[in-house]
Design an enzyme around this catalytic site. Structure first.
Site, mmCIF file in Angstrom:
data_model
loop_
_atom_site.group_PDB
_atom_site.id
_atom_site.type_symbol
_atom_site.label_atom_id
_atom_site.label_comp_id
_atom_site.label_asym_id
_atom_site.label_seq_id
_atom_site.Cartn_x
_atom_site.Cartn_y
_atom_site.Cartn_z
ATOM 1 N N TRP A 69 0.838 -1.204 0.000
ATOM 2 C CA TRP A 69 0.000 0.000 0.000
ATOM 3 C C TRP A 69 0.872 1.253 0.000
ATOM 4 O O TRP A 69 0.745 2.118 -0.872
ATOM 5 C CB TRP A 69 -0.885 -0.061 1.234
ATOM 6 C CG TRP A 69 -1.933 0.985 1.370
ATOM 7 C CD1 TRP A 69 -2.375 1.841 0.404
ATOM 8 C CD2 TRP A 69 -2.686 1.266 2.553
ATOM 9 N NE1 TRP A 69 -3.359 2.654 0.915
ATOM 10 C CE2 TRP A 69 -3.575 2.320 2.241
ATOM 11 C CE3 TRP A 69 -2.705 0.739 3.849
ATOM 12 C CZ2 TRP A 69 -4.461 2.846 3.179
ATOM 13 C CZ3 TRP A 69 -3.595 1.258 4.772
ATOM 14 C CH2 TRP A 69 -4.462 2.302 4.435
ATOM 15 N N THR A 114 12.406 -3.240 1.677
ATOM 16 C CA THR A 114 12.901 -4.451 2.333
ATOM 17 C C THR A 114 12.200 -4.656 3.675
ATOM 18 O O THR A 114 11.749 -3.687 4.301
ATOM 19 C CB THR A 114 14.429 -4.377 2.571
ATOM 20 O OG1 THR A 114 14.860 -5.590 3.190
ATOM 21 C CG2 THR A 114 14.829 -3.213 3.468
ATOM 22 N N HIS A 115 12.154 -5.939 4.076
ATOM 23 C CA HIS A 115 11.685 -6.255 5.429
ATOM 24 C C HIS A 115 12.877 -6.494 6.357
ATOM 25 O O HIS A 115 12.671 -6.808 7.527
ATOM 26 C CB HIS A 115 10.814 -7.515 5.430
ATOM 27 C CG HIS A 115 9.530 -7.371 4.682
ATOM 28 N ND1 HIS A 115 8.697 -6.293 4.835
ATOM 29 C CD2 HIS A 115 8.930 -8.183 3.762
ATOM 30 C CE1 HIS A 115 7.640 -6.443 4.059
ATOM 31 N NE2 HIS A 115 7.760 -7.570 3.386
HETATM 32 P P1 A3P Z 1 -4.579 -8.233 5.628
HETATM 33 O O1 A3P Z 1 -3.942 -9.566 5.482
HETATM 34 O O2 A3P Z 1 -4.948 -7.918 7.048
HETATM 35 O O3 A3P Z 1 -5.738 -8.036 4.705
HETATM 36 P P2 A3P Z 1 2.208 -6.172 3.112
HETATM 37 O O4 A3P Z 1 1.992 -5.378 1.884
HETATM 38 O O5 A3P Z 1 3.184 -5.578 4.064
HETATM 39 O O6 A3P Z 1 2.452 -7.621 2.800
HETATM 40 O O7 A3P Z 1 0.818 -6.125 3.920
HETATM 41 C C1 A3P Z 1 -0.316 -6.784 3.451
HETATM 42 C C2 A3P Z 1 -1.504 -6.308 4.270
HETATM 43 O O8 A3P Z 1 -1.852 -4.970 3.845
HETATM 44 C C3 A3P Z 1 -2.726 -7.167 4.028
HETATM 45 O O9 A3P Z 1 -3.493 -7.122 5.224
HETATM 46 C C4 A3P Z 1 -3.398 -6.414 2.878
HETATM 47 O O10 A3P Z 1 -4.741 -6.709 2.690
HETATM 48 C C5 A3P Z 1 -3.185 -4.981 3.346
HETATM 49 N N1 A3P Z 1 -3.300 -4.011 2.243
HETATM 50 C C6 A3P Z 1 -2.730 -4.065 1.015
HETATM 51 N N2 A3P Z 1 -3.103 -3.020 0.273
HETATM 52 C C7 A3P Z 1 -3.921 -2.285 1.049
HETATM 53 C C8 A3P Z 1 -4.648 -1.075 0.827
HETATM 54 N N3 A3P Z 1 -4.598 -0.432 -0.333
HETATM 55 N N4 A3P Z 1 -5.403 -0.594 1.845
HETATM 56 C C9 A3P Z 1 -5.467 -1.257 3.027
HETATM 57 N N5 A3P Z 1 -4.805 -2.401 3.288
HETATM 58 C C10 A3P Z 1 -4.047 -2.913 2.311
#
Ligand code: A3P
Length: 302
Positions: A69, A114-115
């Site tokens: 995001w 990065t994580h």
């Molecule tokens: P959930 O599994 O709770 O739905 P990362 O990108 O760090 O892997 O994180 C993924 C998490 O961010 C997921 O959470 C995903 O759904 C959520 N996410 C991704 N895009 C998003 C957006 N545009 N708005 C809100 N949450 C988002």
């Protein structure tokens, strides 16, 4: 744009067997191809030695904190565009790139991510005081999100239940290590390098999307009209991204698992009362001195 060679990635993924996660300095790491090939120590060393550019921007997050995001929002601000990019976050995710010299071909400013924890970031990135964007999320929601991700991701070698994952979290054995250690290190870095790190909360982004995007634009020194900010908020909304953004996990494994729910508080549907109590005790104990703590206490109510 980086050539991801999707066919090769798919082929590798299909033939790749889960293996016990490699460990380094007491932390278990996802067994990405590059780590299988080079070993974890060399893979980390190569990242620390990346040649930085002063304009580099690094997104740093503990897994499942909303990386995709905030990547998309930042990418739009940099490109001065409000449409979803065909380029995905994974193309500049340092720990999955086999040959990091491919980054040399990218135009400036490079948006990297990065994580890996602060101590494993490219040394020049810190020396040059390059910008860092750090997103943090309620750890209970991170834990649930990570559970679903781990179930689907063969690089993480996890086939257990929710209870198993919860115990893994509680004993600091999740891939990429302890959330507490990651966030405390980042908090210390914020103090050590004032102004270098932009800190944002997943929950604040949900509640005040335009306000947070504006704050991020200010940090990046990118002038933006209200209209652009509003459009970015709209195209990076969960529903829009879930429907329209290319999910690399879907391309590679056939079933996407990044855009799951995108909500605040899904932990309430997973934690038992006993698990919640244990989590709270550990959270209070481990995070009692953190300045992030107050925000989480406010967030708990929402
Ligand atoms: P959930 O599994 O709770 O739905 P990362 O990108 O760090 O892997 O994180 C993924 C998490 O961010 C997921 O959470 C995903 O759904 C959520 N996410 C991704 N895009 C998003 C957006 N545009 N708005 C809100 N949450 C988002």
């Amino acid at each position: 744009m980086m050539d991801l060679n999707l066919e090769k990635l798919k082929e590798l993924r299909n033939t790749m067997k889960p293996i016990p996660l490699p460990e380094y300095e007491g932390v278990r790491f996802p067994a990405f191809n590059v780590i299988r090939e080079k070993g974890i120590e060399k893979a980390i060393q190569d990242i620390t030695e990346i040649q930085s550019r002063k304009s580099d921007i690094m997104i740093c997050t503990y897994p499942k904190s909303g990386t995709h995001w905030v990547y998309e929002v930042t990418n739009m601000l940099i490109r001065n565009k409000t449409d979803l990019d065909t380029v995905t976050k994974v193309s500049t995710m340092l720990e999955v790139i086999p040959d990091l010299s491919v980054l040399d071909a990218l135009p400036s400013p490079r948006l990297l991510n990065t994580h890996y924890s602060f101590k494993y970031l490219p040394m020049q990135h810190i020396e040059n005081r390059c910008k860092i964007i750090h997103m943090i999320r309620n750890p209970k929601d991170v834990c649930v999100s990570f559970y679903y991700h781990a179930k689907s991701d063969t690089f993480l070698d996890f086939t257990g239940t929710w209870d198993d994952f919860f115990e893994m979290w509680m004993s600091d054995k999740c891939p990429n290590g302890s959330w507490y250690n990651y966030e405390k290190e980042m908090e210390q870095a914020e103090k050590d390098f004032p102004g270098m790190i932009f800190n944002c909360y997943f929950e604040e982004m949900k509640k005040d999307n335009t306000g947070e995007i504006q704050r991020l634009a200010n940090f990046l020194g990118i002038p933006c009209t209200e209209k652009i900010i509003e459009n970015i908020a709209e195209t990076t909304s969960f529903n829009h991204m879930q429907k329209n953004k290319l999910d690399m996990t879907e391309v590679i494994s056939g079933k996407g698992f990044i855009y799951r729910k995108g909500e605040i508080g899904d932990w309430k549907n997973h934690f038992t009362v006993a698990q919640n109590e244990r989590f709270d005790v550990q959270y209070t104990e481990r995070f009692k001195d953190s300045s992030y703590k107050l925000s989480f206490e406010q967030i708990k109510e929402t």
